[in-house]
Motif scaffolding. Structure first.
Motif, PDB file in Angstrom:
ATOM      1  N   ALA A  61      15.407  -4.518  -4.305  1.00  0.00           N
ATOM      2  CA  ALA A  61      14.513  -4.070  -3.232  1.00  0.00           C
ATOM      3  C   ALA A  61      13.086  -4.042  -3.764  1.00  0.00           C
ATOM      4  CB  ALA A  61      14.931  -2.681  -2.753  1.00  0.00           C
ATOM      5  N   LEU A  62      12.168  -4.730  -3.072  1.00  0.00           N
ATOM      6  CA  LEU A  62      10.770  -4.831  -3.507  1.00  0.00           C
ATOM      7  C   LEU A  62       9.900  -3.982  -2.593  1.00  0.00           C
ATOM      8  CD1 LEU A  62      10.449  -8.671  -4.113  1.00  0.00           C
ATOM      9  CD2 LEU A  62      11.048  -6.875  -5.742  1.00  0.00           C
ATOM     10  N   THR A  63       8.992  -3.177  -3.200  1.00  0.00           N
ATOM     11  CA  THR A  63       8.008  -2.403  -2.446  1.00  0.00           C
ATOM     12  C   THR A  63       6.617  -2.845  -2.890  1.00  0.00           C
ATOM     13  OG1 THR A  63       9.466  -0.503  -2.342  1.00  0.00           O
ATOM     14  CG2 THR A  63       7.140  -0.108  -1.899  1.00  0.00           C
ATOM     15  N   MET A  64       5.733  -3.233  -1.941  1.00  0.00           N
ATOM     16  CA  MET A  64       4.385  -3.719  -2.249  1.00  0.00           C
ATOM     17  C   MET A  64       3.366  -2.632  -1.896  1.00  0.00           C
ATOM     18  SD  MET A  64       5.261  -6.640  -3.246  1.00  0.00           S
ATOM     19  CE  MET A  64       6.838  -7.489  -3.132  1.00  0.00           C
ATOM     20  N   MET A  65       2.492  -2.275  -2.873  1.00  0.00           N
ATOM     21  CA  MET A  65       1.466  -1.249  -2.647  1.00  0.00           C
ATOM     22  C   MET A  65       0.081  -1.889  -2.694  1.00  0.00           C
ATOM     23  SD  MET A  65       3.263   1.483  -2.327  1.00  0.00           S
ATOM     24  CE  MET A  65       1.948   2.687  -2.354  1.00  0.00           C
ATOM     25  N   MET A  66      -0.846  -1.342  -1.885  1.00  0.00           N
ATOM     26  CA  MET A  66      -2.247  -1.742  -1.963  1.00  0.00           C
ATOM     27  C   MET A  66      -2.863  -1.175  -3.263  1.00  0.00           C
ATOM     28  SD  MET A  66      -3.150  -3.665   0.457  1.00  0.00           S
ATOM     29  CE  MET A  66      -2.536  -4.218   2.050  1.00  0.00           C
ATOM     30  N   PRO A  67      -3.987  -1.775  -3.759  1.00  0.00           N
ATOM     31  CA  PRO A  67      -4.629  -1.256  -4.979  1.00  0.00           C
ATOM     32  C   PRO A  67      -5.006   0.202  -4.821  1.00  0.00           C
ATOM     33  CG  PRO A  67      -5.528  -3.384  -4.408  1.00  0.00           C
ATOM     34  CD  PRO A  67      -4.648  -2.965  -3.266  1.00  0.00           C
ATOM     35  N   GLU A  68      -4.894   0.972  -5.895  1.00  0.00           N
ATOM     36  CA  GLU A  68      -5.255   2.377  -5.965  1.00  0.00           C
ATOM     37  C   GLU A  68      -4.465   3.196  -4.953  1.00  0.00           C
ATOM     38  OE1 GLU A  68      -9.445   2.899  -5.697  1.00  0.00           O
ATOM     39  OE2 GLU A  68      -9.882   1.472  -7.296  1.00  0.00           O
ATOM     40  N   GLY A  69      -3.269   2.735  -4.626  1.00  0.00           N
ATOM     41  CA  GLY A  69      -2.411   3.482  -3.722  1.00  0.00           C
ATOM     42  C   GLY A  69      -2.790   3.371  -2.270  1.00  0.00           C
ATOM     43  N   ASP A  70      -3.698   2.471  -1.912  1.00  0.00           N
ATOM     44  CA  ASP A  70      -4.126   2.337  -0.520  1.00  0.00           C
ATOM     45  C   ASP A  70      -3.098   1.513   0.237  1.00  0.00           C
ATOM     46  OD1 ASP A  70      -5.816   2.519   1.692  1.00  0.00           O
ATOM     47  OD2 ASP A  70      -6.604   0.522   1.263  1.00  0.00           O
ATOM     48  N   PRO A  71      -2.375   2.088   1.192  1.00  0.00           N
ATOM     49  CA  PRO A  71      -1.324   1.333   1.896  1.00  0.00           C
ATOM     50  C   PRO A  71      -1.897   0.295   2.836  1.00  0.00           C
ATOM     51  CG  PRO A  71      -1.601   3.484   2.898  1.00  0.00           C
ATOM     52  CD  PRO A  71      -2.485   3.466   1.691  1.00  0.00           C
ATOM     53  N   ALA A  72      -1.103  -0.708   3.105  1.00  0.00           N
ATOM     54  CA  ALA A  72      -1.528  -1.746   4.053  1.00  0.00           C
ATOM     55  C   ALA A  72      -1.832  -1.107   5.385  1.00  0.00           C
ATOM     56  CB  ALA A  72      -0.422  -2.793   4.206  1.00  0.00           C
TER      57      ALA A  72
END
Length: 749
Positions: A61-72
């Motif tokens: 299972a893959l989870t993608m995060m925005m830089p510095e924890g900023d969600p899409a």
């Protein structure tokens, strides 16, 4: 969360397919879910890729995060870094394709490339693979818009058969281009600064957070970058400025065009006579006070009162009538002014009434003075004539040396710059030339070496005060002649000197007279010398530089070379006497008497004497002089063959005056450093081994470190005059004795 999705595993006989769906919820992390199912359809998600799946039951299972924890989809906290346009969530929503690559360390490869649409609530990707054993997976994911990358992420995960593995990757925005102003930047004053604006953006057009460019000027003579993101004007012209984000480059243009802010007219105050003309100079400056050159032309010139002063289109001002006016120049809407004052015309007035008398043969100088009118003044002779030898300069100076006496009347004219003039008559008296002074002193009293001497020259006639000087010849050593006519000092050398003295009056007339001054040697002091080893037996020889050797002597005396002795030293005033030898050694090798120089002493025996002497008087540092010290002391500042008077019969005993035998010390005259018997009586050992001279300058030379023969100096009572010269060198083995060889001591302070 995977269980909550209600996924089904493929059963036996099913055609296994890998189904990829991608969804996101606003404000939540982007999660991509890859599932191996038997053509299963999960509610709320959209199929984007299918392909045959392996038969193993391992899941990822893959989870993608925005830089510095900023969600899409979230812009919170981004505006503070890049401005309101920095919306990575908005860029994510524009993605139209996704690519996922898995590379296992045991050869497993998965490549997924499919259309992408963000919708619904599902926020994960799950992938099931058939694996026979643990395997490390390298993961690469990128989202694209119209074929160009928007986000990229990389990571690793270890998958185990029969287990579920989760991996979290950070999506990094990809800068597609740099957005800058298309219009050139205009700057109107040197030193002004303008902020530069630029931003790296996604392929979809949104700003990439933190993608702020760096700036570089390609023409530093026109503009330069300051503070990282401001451009400063340096000179007029155009400069290309580059914006860089990573490997991307964009450019804008900066144009520097100085605008006129201040107009200055020079001179600011113009003073003229009626009908006189002058041209004003225009100085232009920008808002920071920088000069503008070349600048724009003057649009027009104005004057506040044409009746007082007029001005043409070139800034040329003409004075019309007495008064004041203001002249102005307009450049690019900015005006500068200058004040014009027109003066009344008036002639100058001579204020000098009397001239001082002059004298034939004496320098004359008088300056005429005037006031009023217009300067500068020009002086000239209007009538009559000046005394012969005098002239009048245009500056009003009467100068020269009169050549004839008498009374002279003449008229002088002074003319101002406005060509108005004044005249005045003068009478100048020139007196006859005076007689030169006459020296009335006819002879000078004798002096004695070592005793204070004083004699005052007398003169009469001429004009006082007198000034005395030496016209030719030289005074005895140690004496000097003052400008007041006093010969004084302490003679250091016996003998007679002939010289000519000049006396000059205040009128520069002079006369001369020749004198002969005899300096006698002091009474012999031999009874005091050659006895004991006290300080009175030694002279302190100052440090200095001299020319050692003689070009006219023997070959061993050449070449002449410069020697510098950097330290002063003590030199025994006489050779060591038989009495001094007996005091230390207990006997005497020669039999002339206690005040005669000891002789028949080898160099080695002299060293033994010195060793015993230093043991008796520790700390006094007795030794033999070096060869350079001996010649330096013998010359005592002279450059001829002999020191002292330069006459050998005055200075020492040699075959021409000794009668073939040694004499008690200090019966002849000493040299300038109070040393006796440096020429003749006995040869004197020095410290050095013999060596030939070289032309190179030497400092404190001590001779070679070894050799076969030692050097002797000074000649003896049995030697000729040539051997007694200051530069003459003789040599013997250090073991040899001779009835004409002795030595003299030196001491280190």
């Amino acid at each position: 969360m995977l269980g909550d999705m209600g996924m089904a595993r493929p059963g036996p006989g099913d055609d296994a397919q890998t189904v990829v769906r991608a969804c996101r919820s606003p404000g939540a992390p982007l999660v991509l879910l890859l599932v191996v199912v038997g053509l299963a359809v999960l509610a709320g998600c959209r199929d984007i890729l299918t392909e045959p799946a392996p038969a193993g039951p391992a899941s990822l299972a893959l989870t993608m995060m925005m830089p510095e924890g900023d969600p899409a989809g979230s812009t919170e906290g981004v505006a503070a870094r890049t401005g309101p346009a920095a919306t990575p969530g908005a860029a994510f929503d524009r993605a139209d394709r996704i690519r996922i690559q898995l590379r296992g360390t045991r050869g497993t490869r998965v490549d997924l490339d499919q259309e992408f649409q963000s919708e619904g609530a599902l926020t994960r990707i799950r992938l099931e693979l058939d694996l026979s054993e643990d395997e490390e997976m390298a993961i690469a994911v990128d989202l694209r818009f119209q074929g160009r990358p928007l986000f990229e992420a990389e990571g690793t995960a270890r998958m185990t058969p029969g287990e579920s593995t989760e991996a979290q990757l950070t999506l990094m925005g990809v800068v597609d281009r740099i957005q800058v102003s298309e219009e050139p930047i205009l700057i109107f004053a040197l030193g002004d600064e303008v902020a530069l604006s630029g931003q790296g953006v996604f392929a979809s057009g949104q700003a990439v957070p933190g993608a702020v460019p760096t700036w570089e000027s390609m023409n530093l003579q026109v503009a330069r970058i300051v503070g990282g993101n401001r451009v400063e004007a340096v000179s007029n012209g155009e400069a290309q400025v580059l914006a860089r984000v990573g490997s991307l480059v964009e450019s804008i243009f900066v144009r520097v065009e100085q605008r006129v802010a201040t107009v200055e007219l020079e001179p600011a105050l113009l003073e003229l006579n009626v009908l006189e003309m002058a041209t004003l100079t225009v100085r232009l400056r920008d808002s920071n006070g920088n000069p503008i050159s070349p600048g724009p032309p003057v649009q027009w010139w104005t004057t506040s009162d044409p009746g007082v002063a007029r001005v043409d289109g070139n800034g040329r001002v003409q004075a019309m009538a007495p008064g004041s006016a203001e002249v102005g120049a307009l450049v690019e809407g900015v005006t500068g002014t200058a004040a014009v004052v027109v003066r009344e015309l008036a002639p100058p007035e001579i204020v000098t009434h009397l001239l001082p008398d002059g004298r034939v043969g004496e320098s004359y100088n008088a300056t005429l003075e005037a006031t009023g009118g217009e300067t500068p003044y020009t002086w000239s002779l209007d009538s009559g004539s000046l005394p012969a030898g005098l002239t009048l300069s245009p500056a009003g100076a009467i100068s020269g040396t009169p050549t004839a006496d008498g009374t002279f009347t003449f008229t002088v004219r002074v003319t101002g710059a406005n060509e108005l003039s004044d005249t005045r008559q003068f009478t100048l008296v020139i007196d006859p030339a005076p007689e030169p002074p006459t020296i009335s002193t006819s002879s000078l009293p004798e002096g004695m070496v070592g005793e204070s001497y004083g004699a005052t020259m007398e003169a009469s006639g001429g004009s006082t005060p007198y000034s005395w000087s030496l016209a030719s010849g030289s005074l005895p050593a140690g004496l000097s002649l003052s400008t007041g006519g006093v010969i004084s000092g302490t003679p250091t050398t016996a003998g007679s000197r002939t010289f000519t003295v000049r006396v000059t009056g205040a009128n520069d007339l002079s006369s001369t007279r020749q004198f002969t001054l005899q300096i006698s040697a002091p009474p012999p002091t031999g009874a005091d010398l050659g006895v004991g080893f006290g300080d009175e037996q030694f002279s302190l020889i100052p440090a200095g530089t001299f020319q050692m050797g003689s070009e006219s002597g023997m070959s061993g005396e050449r070449p002449v070379h410069s020697v510098t002795l950097t330290r002063s030293f003590y030199m025994q005033r006489t050779p060591v006497t038989q009495g001094q030898w007996r005091e230390i050694m207990g006997g005497s090798p020669s039999a002339c008497g206690d005040t005669c120089p000891v002789a028949t002493v080898s160099w080695n025996e002299a060293q033994e004497f010195i060793q015993r002497l230093n043991q008796r008087y520790p700390g006094r540092n007795y030794r033999l002089p070096t060869e350079a010290e001996w010649e330096y002391a013998a010359r005592a500042g002279t450059t001829g063959d002999y020191g002292g008077t330069g006459v050998l019969d005055d200075m020492g005993w040699y075959s021409g005056n000794s009668g073939g035998e040694a004499h008690p010390v200090a019966l002849k005259q000493p040299n300038a450093w109070d040393l006796y018997d440096m020429h003749g009586n006995v040869w004197e050992w020095v410290q050095d081994w013999f060596r030939t001279y070289s032309v190179e300058a030497q400092t404190d030379p001590t001779g070679p470190v070894n050799g076969t023969q030692k050097v002797l100096r000074g000649g003896s009572h049995a030697s000729g005059a040539d051997s007694a010269r200051s530069a003459y060198r003789f040599l013997l083995a250090p073991t040899i004795r001779s009835g004409i060889v002795g030595f003299r001591l030196a001491r280190t302070p």
